[in-house]
Design a protein around this motif. Structure first.
Motif, short mmCIF file in Angstrom:
data_model
loop_
_atom_site.label_atom_id
_atom_site.label_comp_id
_atom_site.label_asym_id
_atom_site.label_seq_id
_atom_site.Cartn_x
_atom_site.Cartn_y
_atom_site.Cartn_z
N ALA A 4 -14.44 6.29 -10.64
CA ALA A 4 -14.62 6.06 -12.09
C ALA A 4 -13.40 5.47 -12.78
O ALA A 4 -13.47 5.11 -13.95
N LEU A 5 -12.26 5.35 -12.08
CA LEU A 5 -11.06 4.82 -12.72
C LEU A 5 -11.31 3.41 -13.24
O LEU A 5 -11.77 2.55 -12.50
N PRO A 6 -10.99 3.13 -14.51
CA PRO A 6 -11.21 1.77 -15.04
C PRO A 6 -10.39 0.73 -14.27
O PRO A 6 -10.84 -0.38 -14.04
N GLU A 7 -9.16 1.09 -13.91
CA GLU A 7 -8.30 0.26 -13.06
C GLU A 7 -8.05 1.08 -11.80
O GLU A 7 -7.56 2.19 -11.86
N PRO A 8 -8.44 0.55 -10.62
CA PRO A 8 -8.32 1.37 -9.40
C PRO A 8 -6.88 1.74 -9.08
O PRO A 8 -5.94 1.21 -9.69
N VAL A 9 -6.71 2.64 -8.12
CA VAL A 9 -5.37 3.10 -7.75
C VAL A 9 -4.50 1.90 -7.37
O VAL A 9 -3.35 1.79 -7.79
N VAL A 10 -5.02 0.99 -6.56
CA VAL A 10 -4.35 -0.30 -6.34
C VAL A 10 -4.94 -1.26 -7.37
O VAL A 10 -6.10 -1.66 -7.25
N PRO A 11 -4.18 -1.61 -8.41
CA PRO A 11 -4.75 -2.41 -9.51
C PRO A 11 -5.36 -3.72 -9.01
O PRO A 11 -4.97 -4.26 -7.97
N PHE A 12 -6.33 -4.22 -9.77
CA PHE A 12 -7.03 -5.45 -9.39
C PHE A 12 -6.07 -6.60 -9.10
O PHE A 12 -6.30 -7.41 -8.21
N SER A 13 -4.97 -6.67 -9.86
CA SER A 13 -4.04 -7.80 -9.71
C SER A 13 -3.32 -7.79 -8.36
O SER A 13 -2.74 -8.81 -7.96
N PHE A 14 -3.35 -6.67 -7.64
CA PHE A 14 -2.70 -6.59 -6.32
C PHE A 14 -3.69 -6.74 -5.17
O PHE A 14 -3.30 -6.74 -4.01
N TYR A 15 -4.97 -6.84 -5.50
CA TYR A 15 -6.02 -6.81 -4.48
C TYR A 15 -5.86 -7.93 -3.45
O TYR A 15 -5.91 -7.71 -2.24
N GLN A 16 -5.65 -9.17 -3.94
CA GLN A 16 -5.56 -10.32 -3.03
C GLN A 16 -4.37 -10.19 -2.09
O GLN A 16 -4.46 -10.50 -0.90
N SER A 19 -0.23 -6.33 8.66
CA SER A 19 1.18 -5.94 8.82
C SER A 19 1.47 -4.66 8.06
O SER A 19 1.41 -4.63 6.82
N ALA A 20 1.83 -3.62 8.79
CA ALA A 20 2.13 -2.33 8.15
C ALA A 20 3.30 -2.44 7.18
O ALA A 20 3.28 -1.87 6.08
N ILE A 21 4.32 -3.19 7.57
CA ILE A 21 5.52 -3.32 6.72
C ILE A 21 5.17 -4.01 5.41
O ILE A 21 5.57 -3.58 4.32
N GLN A 22 4.38 -5.11 5.51
CA GLN A 22 3.99 -5.84 4.30
C GLN A 22 3.10 -4.99 3.40
O GLN A 22 3.19 -5.04 2.17
N CYS A 23 2.23 -4.20 4.01
CA CYS A 23 1.36 -3.30 3.23
C CYS A 23 2.19 -2.30 2.43
O CYS A 23 1.92 -2.05 1.25
N GLU A 24 3.21 -1.74 3.08
CA GLU A 24 4.08 -0.77 2.39
C GLU A 24 4.84 -1.43 1.25
O GLU A 24 5.08 -0.81 0.21
N VAL A 38 3.75 -3.88 -0.64
CA VAL A 38 2.83 -4.03 -1.78
C VAL A 38 2.74 -2.72 -2.56
O VAL A 38 2.83 -2.71 -3.80
N ILE A 39 2.59 -1.63 -1.83
CA ILE A 39 2.47 -0.32 -2.50
C ILE A 39 3.75 0.01 -3.27
O ILE A 39 3.71 0.61 -4.36
N SER A 40 4.89 -0.40 -2.73
CA SER A 40 6.18 -0.06 -3.36
C SER A 40 6.35 -0.72 -4.72
O SER A 40 7.17 -0.27 -5.53
N ILE A 41 5.61 -1.80 -4.99
CA ILE A 41 5.78 -2.49 -6.29
C ILE A 41 4.63 -2.19 -7.27
O ILE A 41 4.54 -2.82 -8.32
N LEU A 42 3.77 -1.24 -6.92
CA LEU A 42 2.71 -0.85 -7.86
C LEU A 42 3.33 -0.17 -9.08
O LEU A 42 4.42 0.40 -9.00
#
Length: 732
Positions: free
Chosen positions: A637-649, A657-662, A664-668
């Motif tokens: 139900a979150l209007p903006e998901p935990v990983v915001p739409f702007s980071f989806y792509q 890549s596990a390192i690249q995934c981490e 992305v999360i670090s700059i949320l």
């Protein structure tokens, strides 16, 4: 703008609304994004109390198309006079149900499907647990479908030729419909639908599939369902049944007509693994009664019979007398009761029921000779009186009806009386169904057709949280109809209601073809919820959301759009509501079997929601499954998901890549990053107990990736797989 100018504008809008909704101008109503009308309470009351006759004159009416009204009048009159042009003829329906426990067919199905001396006219064969693999659980194709379909086609009665009319499947629930070839030309209006009642009311591991069709002049609906498991979950089964009845809707060939529910058929046939058990009797007591063939005594402990007698489910349905031993649970490949560690109590899980007139049962039995599964298949042969048409009598009746309608059309304008014009819904809550009844009485001289129509500059007849059921219909002269006005706030409508951008207020326009427009007011008050509120807003609330002033909620909602607004005090690391649910599961449910796969009870979700929205108790109410489902619903139900739409792509591009995934999360944004890491850490704890809870990385990644990483547009299958791959890096 000065107050006097505002008032003038509103009066002009009111006049526009009244004139635009007349029948003669209905076709001119268009939706415009540039403007919308806003009404004061006085304007709304004016609308509700006023009704203006359409200005069409009778000469015009007679030359105009009747918007389908004439056809509906004829249909209604034909239905009323059906006895004059129809007669009954008996046909045999073979109904079968078999939970195959994920097995492939290993033996001929002839002992089950060809057990009748004479070939049935129609076969309706239902399967459950067709495929138990994780891939099938998440809505992918299964090779088991063609395997079992082939096994069925090879086992149909050898003394007749059959045509496959329809097959429908939802994960492991499948229904196949065959008819004798000589009857095929009399089958019409065939539609199939499915509804999942699994976790979050969507997953298809539990639920129903159904086929509706017209045979000669009788409308028939066949349902195959697989309801919630486990002895103690009879309330969940009751809830599944009610969900299936309310949510499974068939579109009509005439798309202007509202969809058909299961119960809107002359005959309803219901098969499946209904999963109702034998309770209040231990396994030895059950087996002793079975050994004595004392099924009558055993029936008194049967949950389904108890629930039917209490009118909790299957109201108006009949079931034949059960003179066979329970069909569950056996050691696969044998006739021996379950010898596993769980030692399940035998039960009549597999049932066949019916609803309708002129139905007689010829047999109701299990088929012990089949040993592929831990269930035994069940069959019932019903003889059903089907309505057939006498063409000569039909023609005569039709012509008489048309003559009468011509006369009525020339003489009368339709009108109705409304039971009320104003409806108020007090204390509406998130995901809580509320309904009030509007009764219409046809006090005119002719049958009439009604429809709720859209207002100028609006694309639908009502706000998205409001539904009229039915939204259109037909009322015979002197007849009446009840319309349910239903209010339901879901994840799409909650965000604006939570913060006060929208309120529970709407005007419905009820239009009569060739008659008046009636204005109906719907108002209410909504209690804000953490469900559908942004992470940013929740992290800036130390008190329960219902204790927060409305202006503060609106201010937080505005700031949460870019999440950089300064606040007086330090925000919480994660929302307290999220912490309450995860902490409850961590303390009570890390070893819970089927966590996040078995649904909870709706009544318990309501208690959990109320606790989170109005106060912080020491512990949450409800079962572990209900708390787990509440957590999933919260994330969904979150209007903006935990990983915001702007980071989806970005997430899709770096998913391998596990390192690249981490990175992305670090700059949320901080609260989003905290929530992501908190949930991932909790799920890793669950995986440490996978021997008990039967969870694995694949299941958790599939469930949670779809909630944490959402696209603002529709996801395709390749994107879904990438989001799962992305999230798996954080679970290992």
């Amino acid at each position: 703008m000065r107050a006097s100018e505002k008032s003038t504008d509103k009066k002009e809008s009111l006049e526009k609304l009244k004139t635009s909704n007349s029948a003669t101008q209905k076709s001119k109503i268009h939706s415009s994004p540039e403007s919308s009308y806003v009404y004061s309470r006085e304007d709304r009351d004016d609308l509700v109390r006023s009704s203006s006759h359409t200005t069409s004159n009778k000469a015009q009416i007679l030359t105009m198309p009747q918007f389908g009204l004439r056809d509906n009048l004829i249909k209604c009159e034909l239905l009323k006079n059906e006895e004059f042009y129809t007669y009954r003829e008996d046909y045999s329906f073979f109904l079968g149900t078999y939970n195959v426990n994920g097995q492939a067919p290993k033996e001929s199905l002839c002992p089950w499907l060809s057990c009748t001396p004479n070939p049935p006219d129609i076969y309706c064969v239902g399967f459950q647990e067709l495929d138990l693999s994780k891939e099938a659980f998440f809505f992918t194709d299964t090779p088991k479908e063609p395997e079992w379909t082939k096994a069925v086609s090879e086992a149909l009665h050898p003394d007749a030729k059959y045509a496959l009319v329809k097959l429908v499947r939802l994960v492991g629930i499948m229904l196949i419909f065959y008819v004798k070839k000589e009857h095929a030309e009399f089958i019409s209006d065939v539609e199939a639908e499915t509804v999942g009642t699994g976790i979050m009311g969507r997953m298809g591991n539990k639920g129903a599939v159904a086929i509706r069709f017209r045979f000669h002049n009788s409308n028939i609906c066949v349902v195959n369902s697989h309801l919630a498991a486990h002895v103690e979950e009879y309330e969940r089964r009751n809830q599944d049944y009610k969900d299936i009845c309310s949510r499974l809707l068939f579109r009509q060939l005439d798309l202007t007509q509202p969809p058909l529910t299961i119960m809107k058929h002359n005959v309803v046939l219901w098969v499946g693994d209904l999963n109702y058990r034998i309770s209040d009797l231990d396994v030895d007591g059950v087996k002793e009664l079975i050994s004595k063939n004392d099924f009558k005594m055993l029936h008194t402990y049967d949950q389904l019979k108890r629930q039917i007698s209490e009118e909790a489910v299957f109201e108006g349905f009949e079931e034949g007398e059960i003179n066979f031993q329970p069909t569950y649970k056996y050691d696969t490949g044998s006739d021996h009761w379950d010898t596993s560690e769980k030692c399940r109590v035998p039960a009549w899980c597999d049932r066949i029921l019916w609803k309708g007139k002129n139905i007689k049962q010829q047999h109701y039995k299990s088929h012990m000779v089949l040993k592929t599964s831990d269930h035994k298949p069940v069959s019932s042969l019903l003889i059903i009186g089907i309505k057939r048409i006498n063409n000569e009598a039909y023609k005569k009746t039709f012509e008489e009806i048309v003559r009468n309608i011509d006369k009525m059309e020339n003489e009368c304008i339709p009108s109705v009386t409304l039971s009320k014009r104003e409806f108020h819904f007090k204390d509406v809550k998130y995901m809580q169904h509320r309904a009030e009844t509007l009764s219409l009485f046809n006090d005119g001289q002719v049958p009439c057709q009604f429809e709720f129509i859209q207002k100028p500059n609006e694309s639908t007849y009502s706000k998205p949280w409001l539904t009229a059921n039915p939204p259109k219909g037909f009322i015979a002269q002197g007849g009446s109809v009840d319309i349910d006005l239903e209010v339901f706030v879901n994840r799409l409508t909650a965000p604006d209601l939570n913060c006060g951008k929208q309120i529970i207020e709407d005007i419905l326009v009820l239009h009569l073809e060739r008659g008046k427009d009636y204005f109906i007011s719907v108002t209410g008050n909504y209690l804000p919820s953490c469900f559908g509120t942004s992470l940013y807003s929740l992290c800036h609330m130390r008190e329960p959301i219902q204790d927060v002033p409305q202006e503060t909620l609106l201010e937080l909602a505005e700031k949460s759009i870019n999440e950089n607004g300064a606040t007086a005090e330090k925000p919480l690391d994660i929302p307290k509501e999220l912490w309450m649910m995860v902490d409850h599961l961590f303390r009570n449910a890390v070893k819970q079997e089927d966590l996040f796969q078995q649904p909870g009870l709706r009544s318990e979700f309501a208690e959990i929601r109320d606790c989170l929205d109005s106060g912080m108790p020491d512990s949450l109410p409800g079962s572990n499954h209900s708390v787990a489902e509440a957590l999933l619903l919260f994330l969904d139900a979150l209007p903006e998901p935990v990983v915001p739409f702007s980071f989806y792509q970005q997430c899709l591009e770096c998913c391998s890549s596990a390192i690249q995934c981490e990175k992305v999360i670090s700059i949320l944004p901080q609260c989003h990053k905290n929530v992501f890491n908190y949930i991932a850490a909790f799920l890793r704890e669950l995986l440490k107990n996978s021997a008990s809870n039967r969870l694995d990385v694949s299941i958790l990644a599939t469930i949670f990736a779809s909630l944490l990483l959402k696209s603002s547009t529709k996801q395709d299958l390749a994107e879904k797989r990438k989001t799962q791959e992305f999230f798996q890096h954080f679970l290992t």
